[in-house]
Structures are given as structure tokens and as C-alpha cells.
Design a protein around this motif. Structure first.
Motif, short mmCIF file in Angstrom:
data_model
loop_
_atom_site.label_atom_id
_atom_site.label_comp_id
_atom_site.label_asym_id
_atom_site.label_seq_id
_atom_site.Cartn_x
_atom_site.Cartn_y
_atom_site.Cartn_z
N LYS A 138 -7.16 -6.26 -11.33
CA LYS A 138 -8.52 -6.44 -11.88
C LYS A 138 -8.74 -7.91 -12.25
N ASN A 139 -7.75 -8.50 -12.89
CA ASN A 139 -7.88 -9.90 -13.33
C ASN A 139 -7.96 -10.88 -12.17
N THR A 140 -7.45 -10.50 -11.02
CA THR A 140 -7.54 -11.38 -9.85
C THR A 140 -8.79 -11.09 -9.02
N GLY A 141 -9.63 -10.17 -9.49
CA GLY A 141 -10.89 -9.91 -8.83
C GLY A 141 -10.82 -8.91 -7.68
N LEU A 142 -9.65 -8.27 -7.51
CA LEU A 142 -9.51 -7.31 -6.42
C LEU A 142 -10.05 -5.94 -6.78
N LEU A 143 -10.08 -5.64 -8.08
CA LEU A 143 -10.57 -4.35 -8.56
C LEU A 143 -11.64 -4.55 -9.62
N LEU A 198 -4.25 -0.18 -3.49
CA LEU A 198 -5.49 -0.63 -2.85
C LEU A 198 -5.92 0.34 -1.75
N SER A 199 -4.95 0.90 -1.03
CA SER A 199 -5.28 1.87 0.02
C SER A 199 -5.88 3.13 -0.58
N ILE A 200 -5.30 3.60 -1.67
CA ILE A 200 -5.85 4.79 -2.35
C ILE A 200 -7.28 4.51 -2.80
N LEU A 201 -7.50 3.35 -3.39
CA LEU A 201 -8.84 3.04 -3.89
C LEU A 201 -9.84 2.74 -2.77
N SER A 202 -9.35 2.47 -1.57
CA SER A 202 -10.26 2.28 -0.43
C SER A 202 -10.90 3.61 -0.04
N GLN A 203 -10.29 4.73 -0.50
CA GLN A 203 -10.83 6.06 -0.19
C GLN A 203 -11.86 6.50 -1.23
N GLY A 204 -11.98 5.75 -2.33
CA GLY A 204 -12.93 6.09 -3.37
C GLY A 204 -12.39 5.71 -4.75
N ASP A 205 -13.29 5.67 -5.72
CA ASP A 205 -12.89 5.32 -7.08
C ASP A 205 -11.89 6.35 -7.61
N LYS A 234 -11.24 5.62 -17.27
CA LYS A 234 -11.51 4.32 -16.64
C LYS A 234 -11.27 4.46 -15.14
N TYR A 235 -12.35 4.42 -14.38
CA TYR A 235 -12.26 4.54 -12.92
C TYR A 235 -12.19 3.15 -12.30
N TYR A 236 -11.20 2.97 -11.44
CA TYR A 236 -11.03 1.69 -10.75
C TYR A 236 -11.64 1.79 -9.36
N LYS A 237 -12.15 0.66 -8.87
CA LYS A 237 -12.70 0.61 -7.51
C LYS A 237 -12.38 -0.73 -6.88
N LEU A 238 -12.37 -0.75 -5.57
CA LEU A 238 -12.13 -1.99 -4.82
C LEU A 238 -13.38 -2.86 -4.87
N THR A 239 -13.20 -4.14 -5.05
CA THR A 239 -14.30 -5.09 -4.92
C THR A 239 -14.35 -5.54 -3.46
N GLU A 240 -15.35 -6.32 -3.11
CA GLU A 240 -15.41 -6.85 -1.74
C GLU A 240 -14.19 -7.72 -1.45
N ILE A 241 -13.81 -8.50 -2.44
CA ILE A 241 -12.61 -9.34 -2.28
C ILE A 241 -11.39 -8.44 -2.09
N GLY A 242 -11.33 -7.34 -2.83
CA GLY A 242 -10.23 -6.39 -2.71
C GLY A 242 -10.17 -5.76 -1.33
N GLU A 243 -11.35 -5.42 -0.79
CA GLU A 243 -11.38 -4.83 0.55
C GLU A 243 -10.83 -5.81 1.59
N GLN A 244 -11.24 -7.06 1.48
CA GLN A 244 -10.75 -8.08 2.43
C GLN A 244 -9.24 -8.29 2.27
N TYR A 245 -8.81 -8.35 1.02
CA TYR A 245 -7.38 -8.53 0.75
C TYR A 245 -6.57 -7.35 1.29
N LEU A 246 -7.11 -6.13 1.15
CA LEU A 246 -6.43 -4.95 1.67
C LEU A 246 -6.25 -5.05 3.18
N LYS A 247 -7.29 -5.50 3.88
CA LYS A 247 -7.18 -5.66 5.34
C LYS A 247 -6.06 -6.63 5.70
#
Length: 125
Positions: free
Chosen positions: A70-75, A33-40, A89-102
Motif C-alpha cells: 500500500k505504501n508503495t502505491g501498488l494497493l 497481487l495475483s489474488i487481488l487482480s481477481q477482485g478486492d 479493510k478491503y485491499y485492491k490493486l491500483t493501476e500501478i499495481g496492475e502494471q507491476y503485477l504484469k
């Protein structure tokens, strides 16, 4: 040694292995999640970034974790054509993922502080 003692030791070793696996999954989840917070990023990039920090992860570990996140909505993900092979296939953080990362980062810092404090106490003896 009795069969009961052998069974107990085996169960204990299995429990420790299970706890270590769960801890590793949790830490790996935080790192991804930290890696993906820097970009897809696509899986090979994620593995390379983990390897750069001395965390060795194989595709067989990464792909199920990405699917679970992805299935839990974080990506989320998108497909992108590649000039050097099949689409990626590029993965990215969702808004829920960003909050969960924090939340994970805060929990991680609390854990690190508690462990460091415990280690310092142990050095005094």
C-alpha cells in the motif's frame, strides 16, 4: 574448528536464510497481487485463498506486506461494514499495481523457464 570457521559458517547460514526469506517475500508478493487482480479482498480472504493453494501464511506475515504494498502505491483500500463483526479493510490493486503485477508475472515465467531448463539439463547426467 576455529572461531573464524564457526563465524563463517554462521554468516553463510544467515545469508542463505536471508536469501530464502527474500525469495519467499517476492513470491508471496506475486501471489497476493495475483489474488487481488481477481477482485478486492480483505486479509482473511487472502489468507484463505493462499491456504487453498497450499501456501500457508500467517497474519503476522501478511499485514506488514500489505502495508508495504500500500505504501508503495501498488494497493489501495477501503473500509466496509461487516454483518459478522468489525468493519473490514478491503485491499485492491491500483493501476500501478496492475502494471507491476504484469512485470512480476513476466519475470516469474522467465525464472520458471530458466529453472526448468536447468533441471532438465541435470537429468541428462
Amino acid at each position: 574448528m576455529s572461531n573464524t570457521e564457526n563465524t563463517s559458517k554462521t554468516e553463510s547460514a544467515n545469508e542463505r536464510a536471508g536469501a530464502q526469506a527474500q525469495m519467499r517475500k517476492g513470491v508471496l508478493e506475486l501471489c497476493i497481487l495475483s489474488i487481488l487482480s481477481q477482485g478486492d479482498a480483505y486479509p482473511t480472504e487472502i489468507i484463505e485463498k493462499l491456504r487453498d493453494t497450499k501456501l500457508v501464511v500467517v497474519e503476522g506475515t501478511l499485514y506488514p506486506l500489505l502495508t508495504r504494498l500500500k505504501n508503495t502505491g501498488l494497493l489501495g483500500y477501503r473500509w466496509e461494514e461487516s454483518t459478522s463483526g468489525p468493519p473490514r479493510k478491503y485491499y485492491k490493486l491500483t493501476e500501478i499495481g496492475e502494471q507491476y503485477l504484469k512485470e512480476l508475472q513476466l519475470s516469474w515465467q522467465e525464472l520458471v523457464d530458466a529453472v526448468n531448463k536447468t533441471i532438465e539439463l541435470g537429468k541428462k547426467f
